[in-house]
Design a protein around this motif. Structure first.
Motif, PDB file in Angstrom:
ATOM      1  N   TYR A 148     -30.103 -21.067  15.712  1.00 33.50           N
ATOM      2  CA  TYR A 148     -28.682 -21.248  15.965  1.00 33.50           C
ATOM      3  C   TYR A 148     -27.830 -21.182  14.704  1.00 33.50           C
ATOM      4  CZ  TYR A 148     -30.971 -23.174  20.089  1.00 33.50           C
ATOM      5  OH  TYR A 148     -31.783 -23.364  21.180  1.00 33.50           O
ATOM      6  N   ASP A 149     -28.464 -21.055  13.539  1.00 30.96           N
ATOM      7  CA  ASP A 149     -27.722 -21.115  12.286  1.00 30.96           C
ATOM      8  C   ASP A 149     -26.616 -20.058  12.206  1.00 30.96           C
ATOM      9  OD1 ASP A 149     -29.387 -23.150  11.650  1.00 30.96           O
ATOM     10  OD2 ASP A 149     -30.451 -22.125  10.031  1.00 30.96           O
ATOM     11  N   GLU A 150     -26.955 -18.814  12.497  1.00 31.99           N
ATOM     12  CA  GLU A 150     -25.967 -17.743  12.392  1.00 31.99           C
ATOM     13  C   GLU A 150     -24.833 -17.933  13.388  1.00 31.99           C
ATOM     14  OE1 GLU A 150     -27.650 -13.875  12.568  1.00 31.99           O
ATOM     15  OE2 GLU A 150     -29.039 -14.192  10.896  1.00 31.99           O
ATOM     16  N   VAL A 151     -25.162 -18.420  14.572  1.00 29.54           N
ATOM     17  CA  VAL A 151     -24.139 -18.657  15.605  1.00 29.54           C
ATOM     18  C   VAL A 151     -23.169 -19.736  15.138  1.00 29.54           C
ATOM     19  CG1 VAL A 151     -23.729 -19.420  17.974  1.00 29.54           C
ATOM     20  CG2 VAL A 151     -25.699 -17.960  17.453  1.00 29.54           C
ATOM     21  N   ILE A 152     -23.718 -20.804  14.558  1.00 29.42           N
ATOM     22  CA  ILE A 152     -22.877 -21.903  14.084  1.00 29.42           C
ATOM     23  C   ILE A 152     -21.945 -21.423  12.979  1.00 29.42           C
ATOM     24  CG2 ILE A 152     -22.911 -24.120  12.872  1.00 29.42           C
ATOM     25  CD1 ILE A 152     -25.490 -24.771  14.375  1.00 29.42           C
ATOM     26  N   ILE A 153     -22.459 -20.610  12.059  1.00 25.67           N
ATOM     27  CA  ILE A 153     -21.637 -20.096  10.966  1.00 25.67           C
ATOM     28  C   ILE A 153     -20.509 -19.216  11.509  1.00 25.67           C
ATOM     29  CG2 ILE A 153     -21.640 -18.577   8.949  1.00 25.67           C
ATOM     30  CD1 ILE A 153     -24.479 -19.566   8.369  1.00 25.67           C
ATOM     31  N   LYS A 154     -20.821 -18.367  12.497  1.00 23.77           N
ATOM     32  CA  LYS A 154     -19.800 -17.507  13.094  1.00 23.77           C
ATOM     33  C   LYS A 154     -18.739 -18.342  13.807  1.00 23.77           C
ATOM     34  CE  LYS A 154     -22.745 -13.423  13.690  1.00 23.77           C
ATOM     35  NZ  LYS A 154     -23.397 -12.533  14.664  1.00 23.77           N
ATOM     36  N   LEU A 155     -19.176 -19.377  14.538  1.00 21.32           N
ATOM     37  CA  LEU A 155     -18.230 -20.247  15.240  1.00 21.32           C
ATOM     38  C   LEU A 155     -17.344 -21.000  14.249  1.00 21.32           C
ATOM     39  CD1 LEU A 155     -20.488 -21.724  18.096  1.00 21.32           C
ATOM     40  CD2 LEU A 155     -18.623 -20.058  18.317  1.00 21.32           C
TER      41      LEU A 155
END
Length: 283
Positions: free
Chosen positions: A239-246
């Motif tokens: 989920y790291d990349e998703v969190i950064i994008k959000l």
């Protein structure tokens, strides 16, 4: 007449992740009876004064802190977060102001004692976090007594005795180093009603023998030690990349106000160091 006093209630001061500080604003009222009076004449000096919690963070950024700097930053930031929940007895939030210093870094001026004020008292937690986590190590000479004295002299601590005023100093070299005696700095702090709390980055007993505990107890403060064998662990997740994008999308929803707001929006880019805090919020 109404007289307000800010009392520090320490529910837990073990400096694990569950530290809690709270302030209780208590009122001492003197009641009088006036015949044929239908109103209360409140004098100007009877009006409540805004309460402040002022905290100065002093962080050793010498090379001896390599491998410990991240733990120290995380611990200091945990302390700041706990104080954001402070409430007074009337359920009003006191105004939280944080200042930040680094010391012991060879990149800093020797004439100034290898000390730099990174940020004066500020209530902007985003900027405080950014400045704190961007500090790096280099050098040097660590003078605890001098950095405490400098923060007492440079910062506007105010004269309201009801405010809660504290210093948190973190490092791993003897507290006695430098020309300015730590006892004199502690005495100066005590005279200003400022509590000095010390965080030794290393063995608990070593911190005691190098006077870190003494530096705290002289002002009625607390001493703790960070386990130098404990590493800060970052667990990679899907989920790291998703969190950064959000996080980036969230930053784009902010509406800037004034020149300072526009400047912060331009430089407010997502940083990987904010990821653990985002995970904590989401999970």
């Amino acid at each position: 007449m109404k007289k307000t006093k800010l009392l520090l209630s320490i529910a837990l001061f073990s400096f694990v992740l569950g530290n809690v500080y709270s302030c209780n604003l208590k009122s001492e009222k003197t009641e009088g009876i006036a015949l044929n009076t239908t109103y209360v004449d409140e004098k100007e000096e009877d009006k409540p004064v805004k309460q402040y919690v002022k905290i100065a963070l002093l962080l050793d950024t010498s090379n001896s802190m390599d491998g410990l700097i991240n733990q120290a930053k995380a611990q200091l930031w945990d302390i700041v977060n706990e104080f954001t929940h402070a409430r007074c007895g009337n359920e009003v939030r006191p105004s939280l102001q944080i200042a930040l210093y680094e010391y012991g870094n060879d990149n800093l001026s020797a004439r100034e004692g290898y000390i730099r004020q990174v940020l004066g008292f500020s209530s902007d937690l985003d900027e405080i976090s950014e400045r704190l986590f961007s500090l790096t190590t280099n050098g040097g000479e660590e003078f605890c007594g001098q950095v405490i004295h400098t923060s007492l002299k440079q910062l506007d601590w105010g004269k309201n005795a009801d405010d809660l005023k504290m210093i948190f100093i973190a490092g791993n070299e003897p507290f006695t180093q430098g020309k300015l005696n730590y006892k004199d700095a502690a005495l100066n702090a005590k005279e200003k009603d400022i509590i000095v709390n010390t965080i030794f980055c290393g063995n608990y007993e070593q911190g005691i023998s190098t006077m870190w505990k003494k530096g705290a107890t002289l002002t009625g403060g607390e001493y703790m030690a960070i386990d130098h064998n404990r590493q800060v662990v970052h667990v990679k997740t899907p989920y790291d990349e998703v969190i950064i994008k959000l996080n980036a999308q969230l930053n784009n929803t902010y509406i800037s106000y004034g020149a300072a707001g526009g400047r912060k929006k331009r430089y407010n880019q997502p940083k990987i160091q904010t990821l653990p805090n985002l995970k904590k919020l989401l999970w």
